[in-house]
Design a protein around this motif. Structure first.
Motif, PDB file in Angstrom:
ATOM      1  N   ASP A  88       0.832  -1.199   0.000  1.00 49.86           N
ATOM      2  CA  ASP A  88       0.000   0.000   0.000  1.00 49.86           C
ATOM      3  C   ASP A  88       0.873   1.258   0.000  1.00 49.86           C
ATOM      4  O   ASP A  88       1.509   1.567   1.012  1.00 49.86           O
ATOM      5  N   PRO A  89       0.901   2.023  -1.090  1.00 48.32           N
ATOM      6  CA  PRO A  89       1.755   3.211  -1.142  1.00 48.32           C
ATOM      7  C   PRO A  89       1.382   4.279  -0.122  1.00 48.32           C
ATOM      8  O   PRO A  89       2.215   5.104   0.249  1.00 48.32           O
ATOM      9  N   ASP A  90       0.152   4.287   0.364  1.00 47.57           N
ATOM     10  CA  ASP A  90      -0.267   5.296   1.329  1.00 47.57           C
ATOM     11  C   ASP A  90       0.456   5.179   2.676  1.00 47.57           C
ATOM     12  O   ASP A  90       0.473   6.140   3.446  1.00 47.57           O
ATOM     13  N   VAL A  91       1.042   4.020   2.972  1.00 49.10           N
ATOM     14  CA  VAL A  91       1.737   3.856   4.255  1.00 49.10           C
ATOM     15  C   VAL A  91       3.190   4.322   4.204  1.00 49.10           C
ATOM     16  O   VAL A  91       3.858   4.386   5.237  1.00 49.10           O
ATOM     17  N   LEU A  92       3.696   4.674   3.015  1.00 47.62           N
ATOM     18  CA  LEU A  92       5.111   5.038   2.887  1.00 47.62           C
ATOM     19  C   LEU A  92       5.558   6.155   3.832  1.00 47.62           C
ATOM     20  O   LEU A  92       6.624   6.038   4.443  1.00 47.62           O
ATOM     21  N   PRO A  93       4.803   7.258   3.980  1.00 53.00           N
ATOM     22  CA  PRO A  93       5.264   8.300   4.910  1.00 53.00           C
ATOM     23  C   PRO A  93       5.378   7.797   6.356  1.00 53.00           C
ATOM     24  O   PRO A  93       6.295   8.179   7.085  1.00 53.00           O
ATOM     25  N   MET A  94       4.471   6.924   6.765  1.00 52.98           N
ATOM     26  CA  MET A  94       4.508   6.375   8.113  1.00 52.98           C
ATOM     27  C   MET A  94       5.718   5.454   8.274  1.00 52.98           C
ATOM     28  O   MET A  94       6.411   5.485   9.295  1.00 52.98           O
ATOM     29  N   VAL A  95       5.959   4.638   7.267  1.00 50.67           N
ATOM     30  CA  VAL A  95       7.105   3.737   7.288  1.00 50.67           C
ATOM     31  C   VAL A  95       8.405   4.544   7.339  1.00 50.67           C
ATOM     32  O   VAL A  95       9.307   4.257   8.135  1.00 50.67           O
ATOM     33  N   ALA A  96       8.492   5.577   6.513  1.00 48.32           N
ATOM     34  CA  ALA A  96       9.703   6.413   6.482  1.00 48.32           C
ATOM     35  C   ALA A  96       9.927   7.096   7.834  1.00 48.32           C
ATOM     36  O   ALA A  96      11.057   7.134   8.335  1.00 48.32           O
TER      37      ALA A  96
END
Length: 176
Positions: free
Chosen positions: A122-130
């Motif tokens: 899910d690309p929407d989780v990228l900011p949280m992962v980063a």
């Protein structure tokens, strides 16, 4: 360092690369420690316990199955993992649940350029992962410097600038 004085470093160099299985966060960080020291921080369960968002049931420096227990608040969630590649001290690749993590270590003067490629569906989780990896790697850097502050993970990260980092990475990645 006094844990209460901890402040996150500025946002790191990141990008999102599409893949057949989702999207890969590419997170680059220069650490002033040699690759051997960084490798140990990435693979040794005792060191992982001091900085990573999870604990490991074994040393991750050899291929094979493992269990990574993610912390969130007071609870943990154990997830299966498989170390697919462990090429000391340059490349570590493992699955974590449905995610794929690839850690590349390159010598950089007396330090290490660390490139994390974390593939998610899910690309929407990228900011949280980063934002999460950002805080974890700040803590790892202090641990490697001999100045540990203890792990900052799960809901505790909210007290240490996680929301600001998430917003900054959302802007950089063009997500959300």
């Amino acid at each position: 360092m006094d844990r209460d004085a901890f402040r996150p470093s500025p946002p790191a160099e990141v990008r999102a690369d599409p893949t057949d299985d989702g999207v890969t966060l590419v997170f680059v960080r220069d650490l002033p420690r040699p690759p051997d020291a960084v490798w140990t921080a990435l693979t040794d369960p005792d060191q992982l316990d001091e900085w990573a968002p999870f604990t490991a049931d074994r040393d991750l420096g050899t291929p094979g199955p493992a269990v990574l227990a993610l912390f969130d608040g007071e609870g943990t969630a154990a997830q299966p993992a498989t170390v697919r590649r462990a090429e000391h001290p340059h490349l570590l690749e493992y699955t974590w649940g449905t995610d794929l993590l690839r850690w590349e270590l390159s010598p950089l003067g007396g330090g290490t350029r660390l490139t994390l490629r974390h593939t998610v569906t899910d690309p929407d989780v990228l900011p949280m992962v980063a934002a999460g990896w950002h805080l974890c790697l700040d803590v790892a850097d202090l641990l490697l410097a001999g100045d540990p502050v203890g792990p900052i993970r799960g809901s505790t990260a909210l007290d240490f600038g996680w929301s600001r980092l998430r917003d900054a990475y959302a802007d950089r990645l063009g997500v959300g």
